[in-house]
Write a protein that holds these residues in place. Structure first.
Motif: not given
Length: 122
Positions: A33-41, A94-100
């Motif tokens: 599975a692929i997720a997008w996360f984000r982090q604002a200041p 914005y970060y993408c991430a792989a989640d098994r």
């Protein structure tokens, strides 16, 4: 080397659109599975969208539902995040991430991209 690389970020005016891409190298995304996360200041990292390995199931944060679309292309080993009707509050890295296992939470991520900046401003 196993890595995820994001692209497509930048500066856009409110109401505009951007499409982020997440490309994997050194491994196939087919079983993740692929997720997008984000982090604002000054804020914690938050989940934005997530897509199952099959591509048949997706989830979205309430703040982006109806504006963002996550999709994947297995042949290109790539996941996309189409972002429409962007608002200043969407400004973040914005970060993408792989989640098994399709948990789509930061604690369950196997691989992270380095992130890409999206700035929504006039």
């Amino acid at each position: 080397q196993l890595q995820l690389v994001e692209s497509g970020g930048g500066l856009v005016q409110p109401g505009g659109s951007l499409r982020l891409s997440c490309v994997a190298s050194g491994f196939t995304l087919d079983n993740y599975a692929i997720a997008w996360f984000r982090q604002a200041p000054g804020k914690e990292r938050e989940g934005v969208a997530c897509i199952a390995s099959s591509g048949l199931s997706t989830t979205y944060a309430n703040s982006v539902k109806g504006r963002f679309i996550i999709s994947r292309d297995h042949a290109k080993n790539t996941v996309y995040l189409q972002m429409n009707s962007l608002k200043p509050e969407d400004t973040a890295v914005y970060y993408c991430a792989a989640d098994r296992y399709y948990y789509c939470s930061p604690g369950s991520v196997d691989y992270w991209g380095k992130g890409i900046l999206v700035t929504v401003s006039s």
